[in-house]
Design an enzyme around this catalytic site. Structure first.
Site, mmCIF file in Angstrom:
data_model
loop_
_atom_site.group_PDB
_atom_site.id
_atom_site.type_symbol
_atom_site.label_atom_id
_atom_site.label_comp_id
_atom_site.label_asym_id
_atom_site.label_seq_id
_atom_site.Cartn_x
_atom_site.Cartn_y
_atom_site.Cartn_z
ATOM 1 N N CYS A 159 12.144 -7.780 0.784
ATOM 2 C CA CYS A 159 13.223 -6.811 0.966
ATOM 3 C C CYS A 159 13.763 -6.914 2.394
ATOM 4 O O CYS A 159 13.189 -7.577 3.260
ATOM 5 C CB CYS A 159 12.720 -5.397 0.682
ATOM 6 S SG CYS A 159 11.553 -4.776 1.914
ATOM 7 N N CYS A 164 11.305 -6.037 5.169
ATOM 8 C CA CYS A 164 10.314 -7.065 5.498
ATOM 9 C C CYS A 164 10.936 -8.233 6.243
ATOM 10 O O CYS A 164 10.311 -8.823 7.122
ATOM 11 C CB CYS A 164 9.621 -7.555 4.229
ATOM 12 S SG CYS A 164 8.524 -6.309 3.524
ATOM 13 N N MET A 209 0.844 -1.195 0.000
ATOM 14 C CA MET A 209 0.000 0.000 0.000
ATOM 15 C C MET A 209 0.878 1.244 0.000
ATOM 16 O O MET A 209 1.804 1.358 0.805
ATOM 17 C CB MET A 209 -0.912 0.033 1.231
ATOM 18 C CG MET A 209 -1.861 -1.139 1.367
ATOM 19 S SD MET A 209 -2.945 -0.949 2.811
ATOM 20 C CE MET A 209 -4.049 0.345 2.241
ATOM 21 N N GLU A 210 0.571 2.153 -0.907
ATOM 22 C CA GLU A 210 1.269 3.436 -1.000
ATOM 23 C C GLU A 210 0.223 4.538 -0.950
ATOM 24 O O GLU A 210 -0.869 4.386 -1.507
ATOM 25 C CB GLU A 210 2.068 3.502 -2.305
ATOM 26 C CG GLU A 210 3.113 2.388 -2.416
ATOM 27 C CD GLU A 210 3.487 2.040 -3.845
ATOM 28 O OE1 GLU A 210 4.294 1.109 -4.031
ATOM 29 O OE2 GLU A 210 2.958 2.690 -4.783
ATOM 30 N N GLU A 219 4.293 -8.105 2.742
ATOM 31 C CA GLU A 219 4.457 -9.035 3.855
ATOM 32 C C GLU A 219 3.883 -8.444 5.147
ATOM 33 O O GLU A 219 3.239 -9.147 5.931
ATOM 34 C CB GLU A 219 5.939 -9.374 4.050
ATOM 35 C CG GLU A 219 6.554 -10.133 2.885
ATOM 36 C CD GLU A 219 7.149 -9.224 1.809
ATOM 37 O OE1 GLU A 219 8.046 -9.688 1.102
ATOM 38 O OE2 GLU A 219 6.719 -8.051 1.690
#
Length: 294
Positions: free
Chosen positions: A129, A132, A90-91, A104
């Site tokens: 990443c 996460c 979500m951005e 995640e």
């Protein structure tokens, strides 16, 4: 079926489509599959759990709100209860990158806020990443959590995060997804009580600053998020993100929010109010209140 799933659904195998169609019929499908539904899908498709999770990843990725990157990441957290929880990144346009929720985090927060007590595995469509990996190290499943990626053999979090730093290095015994209740009295109206209940569930061993957010939609539905701290501090997930994540996963959109409440301590070392209000205002919600935990 919610429109976000239509393209991904069309790409699924025919037997999986047939079995899933009744499950996805509700526009507010909660982006989770019960243990019974997972068993039904395995029987209908002949797939084992790992293969089924991979087959369902396009639906999880369809839950993403990648309004800035347009790069949809999907994750499925598999709970010890047998329930599977979808998640997507979500951005938030108009806010800051620091408010972003990774896929995640989305799936794990989803499971936690639904009352799941631990995870067996998480399936993701792209390599987690570093942010996460560190977030997952806060879980009570620890470095034994199994991570499944397309085209690779399953590995543990310990394989992806060698020489890990985590809560045990700071002598923290209660971990994320362990049952917690900070014991603040539930007062006020239903929305306020939901925010306080979410704060009571917080994982805040580093700052002792529990907080919770509750969002009320125009149809009366309430979604709550709890604060989830991390030993490395930066991967911490604010309570607003937990609530927005649940709201979005359930097929609602930001304009559906008509009221929001943050519950936190007035004298807490860390305060959520400014960041919470700024992000909600960027999303179009200005009816924001704060209740103080006492």
């Amino acid at each position: 079926m919610h429109p976000r799933f239509q393209s991904a659904f069309a790409q699924l195998a025919e037997n999986l489509q047939s079995a899933l169609a009744p499950v996805l019929a509700d526009e507010h499908f909660p982006a989770l599959l019960t243990a019974e539904q997972v068993t039904m899908l395995k029987q209908a498709t002949g797939l084992d759990e790992d293969a089924l999770a991979f087959a369902l990843l396009p639906l999880a990725a369809a839950c993403a709100r990648a309004d800035l990157s347009h790069f949809n990441v999907g994750a499925i957290a598999r709970g010890v209860s047998g329930t599977w929880y979808f998640g997507g990144n979500m951005e938030f346009l108009g806010a800051t990158m620091q408010q972003t929720v990774h896929a995640e985090q989305s799936a794990i927060s989803h499971a936690w806020l639904r009352g799941e007590h631990a995870l067996n595995a998480i399936t993701v469509n792209y390599t987690p990443c570093g942010h996460c990996r560190q977030f997952m190290n806060e879980l009570n499943s620890g470095l034994e959590l199994r991570i499944n990626l397309p085209g690779r053999e399953p590995h543990t979090l310990g394989d992806y995060l060698p020489d890990a730093f985590g809560p045990k290095d700071l002598d923290i015994k209660t971990l994320l997804m362990d049952e917690q209740n900070h014991g603040y009295a539930l007062t006020g109206d239903e929305l306020t009580q939901s925010a306080i209940a979410a704060a009571n569930k917080s994982h805040a061993p580093y700052s002792q600053s529990p907080s919770g957010v509750a969002l009320e939609c125009r149809d009366g539905r309430i979604f709550s998020g709890s604060y989830a701290e991390n030993a490395a501090f930066n991967p911490t997930l604010p309570p607003l993100q937990g609530a927005l994540n649940l709201l979005s996963l359930n097929g609602y959109d930001y304009p559906d929010i008509q009221r929001a409440i943050l519950a936190e301590k007035a004298d807490a070392p860390l305060i959520q109010w400014d960041a919470t209000a700024a992000t909600l205002k960027a999303l179009g919600c200005s009816n924001i209140d704060r209740t103080l935990l006492a």
